[in-house]
Design an enzyme around this catalytic site. Structure first.
Site, short mmCIF file in Angstrom:
data_model
loop_
_atom_site.label_atom_id
_atom_site.label_comp_id
_atom_site.label_asym_id
_atom_site.label_seq_id
_atom_site.Cartn_x
_atom_site.Cartn_y
_atom_site.Cartn_z
N CYS A 79 -6.69 -79.12 -17.55
CA CYS A 79 -6.38 -80.32 -16.76
C CYS A 79 -5.27 -80.02 -15.74
O CYS A 79 -5.47 -79.20 -14.87
CB CYS A 79 -6.04 -81.48 -17.70
SG CYS A 79 -6.17 -83.07 -16.86
N HIS A 183 -10.93 -81.68 -20.89
CA HIS A 183 -10.13 -81.38 -22.09
C HIS A 183 -11.01 -80.78 -23.18
O HIS A 183 -11.69 -81.52 -23.90
CB HIS A 183 -9.45 -82.65 -22.61
CG HIS A 183 -8.35 -83.12 -21.73
ND1 HIS A 183 -7.04 -82.73 -21.89
CD2 HIS A 183 -8.37 -83.93 -20.63
CE1 HIS A 183 -6.30 -83.27 -20.94
NE2 HIS A 183 -7.09 -84.01 -20.17
N GLU A 185 -10.17 -79.62 -25.96
CA GLU A 185 -9.69 -80.05 -27.29
C GLU A 185 -10.19 -81.44 -27.64
O GLU A 185 -10.07 -81.88 -28.77
CB GLU A 185 -8.15 -79.97 -27.34
CG GLU A 185 -7.40 -81.09 -26.62
CD GLU A 185 -7.31 -80.90 -25.09
OE1 GLU A 185 -7.98 -80.00 -24.55
OE2 GLU A 185 -6.57 -81.67 -24.46
#
EC number: 4.3.2.10
Lengths: 207, 394
Positions: A79, A183, A185
């Site tokens: 990001c 993202h 994650e």
């Protein structure tokens, strides 16, 4: 040793957890000397381009990160972390980035009546292969939250794009550096695979 | 009920969808498997997977093994073609039959392999069977979760990352899809998606602890190991059938010739036609019976569907087998009720709640299927052990 940059901006625990669940033992790094032992470096990011660059300068992390990149250590920007890899960014006033990827970071054009920030799941379309995306199929969904995007000066650095009114660069890379606008994650199975691939990556990439 | 115009599977079948021609997605997957998958490339992938792990650990791979046709073929194929050194892991669910045990002994000796066999606590097994029967109309939770989770614990204990299963699920359902051209990973996602019925071992402990004396550690074989531990091991858990085209009938012929593998009678099945399918469990007839009560078809339909897809039998013959064999009570119903300590009325009442519409079962109108040859040798409990020992009898 896999290091995750933690300078107290934003929630980096989810990145740590995802890497940990993948079977690795990452550490948080926040001091220049801590970067010296790393085999892999992850720069997550939440916040404002110029403000974060300013913080990194104050912490004397800018030359340390530049040196790490120059050493060939595989580096992943997530990001804002991706955007900081660019030559410059416009958020918070024009500001220099790490210039690891020849690119400018600009606001997402508001011309298509699409909401900004771009929030949610969106398809990632590859324009070339990269080791960090091994075993991840084309046009799979990843989770995005961003108001700015990277404009690469050369197509060689573009790994993937996503359609948000127009094709926005969402993965960019150069040598041992790769940045993802989404993202991983928070992108479940494919994101986990991406982080695992990164932790196994030797940093080799040629467009 | 709507049925596939090609294979006869009904609309109550899991994951089924029909196209504009009334042909189901599982038939379409089979077409894709035959015509579009690059099996040469897949075979090269198989070699790479094996060579990546060969010789690096105490065993080259873990091979979960029931002794049925699929795991026996998988073991034979890998030992024969790749000279692999597996650790064979058998989860004995408590219902293994004489012929199967003889097959296993012969197979292990002929192939010369190391074997671990694990049998969980029978009293707990009965309690688990009852719990999932009541909640899901499926008493096989203990077996399916154990079979798929326990070998993963052994992989961790022995630090062997490669786990080889046999048949991919795409042969029967569309939870995974040949058309996706992915190598199906037999992992926790798959486990949660269609193995554990939405009930984890931790959930199960909470469900039974108030009425049944149970130590939470007794549920360990049914837990899926932590993802981090498996990832740390760099585990790779895959099906042989993802790399070579899977053909049950051909595979069975090979293990019969090479290993002397023998089929068996299964309750409710046409024995001459299908002597090789699901011979590993004496409660298979009960599983098929419940499937019929819930969904209006049983294993006969599944087997004829496979044969129809492979162009091996005529539709009329498949229809006849289905008409002759489906919808009959297995003689093992009596044993099943004794194990769980419930009456047939209670059983019917439980199953009636899980029926999948539009099927409507006729509990009263079913005759018994014939007894298998070994029926009288199946385990029977004496008076004092029958049923489940509850903390407070209910």
């Amino acid at each position: 040793m896999i290091g995750i940059l933690n300078i107290g901006l934003g929630n980096v625990q989810s990145v740590y957890n995802a890497v940990y669940e993948n079977g690795y033992d990452p550490i948080f790094v926040s001091k220049p000397e801590e970067l010296e032992q790393l085999t892999h470096f992850i720069m997550p990011g939440v916040g404002n381009f110029s403000a974060v660059m300013h913080s990194l300068e104050q912490l004397k992390l800018v030359p340390a990160i530049q040196a790490l990149i120059a050493r060939g250590v595989p580096t992943l920007g997530i990001c804002l972390g991706m955007q900081l890899l660019a030559t410059s960014g416009e958020e918070g006033g024009l500001c220099k980035g790490f210039d690891a990827i020849a690119a400018k970071v600009k606001a997402i054009p508001n011309s298509n009546n699409l909401r900004v920030p771009h929030v949610g799941w969106n398809e990632v379309k590859f324009t070339q292969e990269h080791p960090v995306f091994a075993d991840i199929k084309d046009t799979r969904d990843f989770y995005f939250v961003h108001s700015y995007h990277m404009e690469c000066l050369s197509g060689d650095n573009i790994i993937a794009t996503t359609d948000y009114g127009s094709d926005l660069v969402c993965v960019a890379g150069n040598k041992n550096v790769i940045g993802v606008q989404f993202h991983p994650e928070k992108s479940q199975k494919n994101g986990m695979q991406l982080l695992e691939n990164f932790c196994e990556w030797d940093g080799e990439f040629h467009a | 009920m709507q049925k596939c115009t090609a294979c006869n599977l009904p609309e109550t079948y899991e994951t089924i969808e029909f196209d504009e021609n009334g042909v189901c997605n599982i038939c379409r997957q089979k077409e894709f498997k035959d015509e579009k998958i690059d099996w040469q490339r897949r075979a090269e992938m198989l070699s790479r997977v094996i060579e990546k792990h060969r010789g690096k650990y105490e065993y080259d791979c873990i091979l979960p093994f029931s002794g049925g046709k699929d795991s026996t073929y998988t073991l034979w194929y890998l030992v024969k073609h790749y000279k692999i050194r597996p650790l064979v892991v058998q989860f004995n669910h408590g219902f293994m039959r004489d012929t199967l045990m003889e097959n296993n002994r012969r197979t292990f000796k002929k192939l010369g392999v190391d074997v671990i066999s694990f049998t969980p606590n029978w009293k707990l097994v009965k309690r688990l069977m009852l719990e999932t029967l009541v909640r899901k109309g499926d008493f096989c939770w203990h077996c399916h979760t154990g079979i798929f989770a326990y070998p993963m614990h052994i992989a961790l204990k022995y630090q062997v990352p490669l786990i080889f299963w046999g048949e991919p699920s795409s042969e029967y359902t569309a939870y995974y899809n040949y058309e996706d051209d992915e190598i199906e990973q037999v992992d926790e996602t798959r486990f949660n998606r269609f193995i554990n019925l939405g009930i984890t071992a931790e959930d199960m402990y909470s469900m039974i602890k108030d009425d049944y004396q149970c130590d939470p550690r007794e549920l360990t074989p049914y837990t899926y190991p932590k993802l981090r531990d498996l990832k740390k091991l760099k585990y790779q858990s895959v099906c042989l059938g993802s790399y070579i085209p899977w053909d049950v009938k051909e595979n069975t012929k090979i293990i019969q010739q090479e290993l002397g593998w023998r089929g068996d009678q299964v309750e409710g099945m046409p024995w001459d036609e299908y002597s090789y399918e699901k011979i590993e469990c004496s409660m298979q007839g009960m599983r098929d019976y419940i499937k019929y009560l819930k969904r209006g078809y049983s294993r006969v339909s599944q087997m004829t569907a496979l044969d129809l897809r492979n162009g091996r039998i005529a539709k009329e013959y498949a229809d006849k087998l289905i008409a002759d064999y489906e919808g009959r009570k297995p003689p093992s119903l009596t044993l099943f009720l004794e194990y769980l300590g419930i009456s047939e009325d209670q059983f019917n009442h439980i199953v009636a709640k899980t029926v999948v519409p539009p099927f409507k079962p006729d509990f009263e109108g079913m005759e018994y299927a014939p007894k298998t040859d070994d029926f009288d040798r199946w385990y029977r409990e004496d008076e004092q052990d029958r049923g489940i020992i509850f903390k407070n009898p209910v």
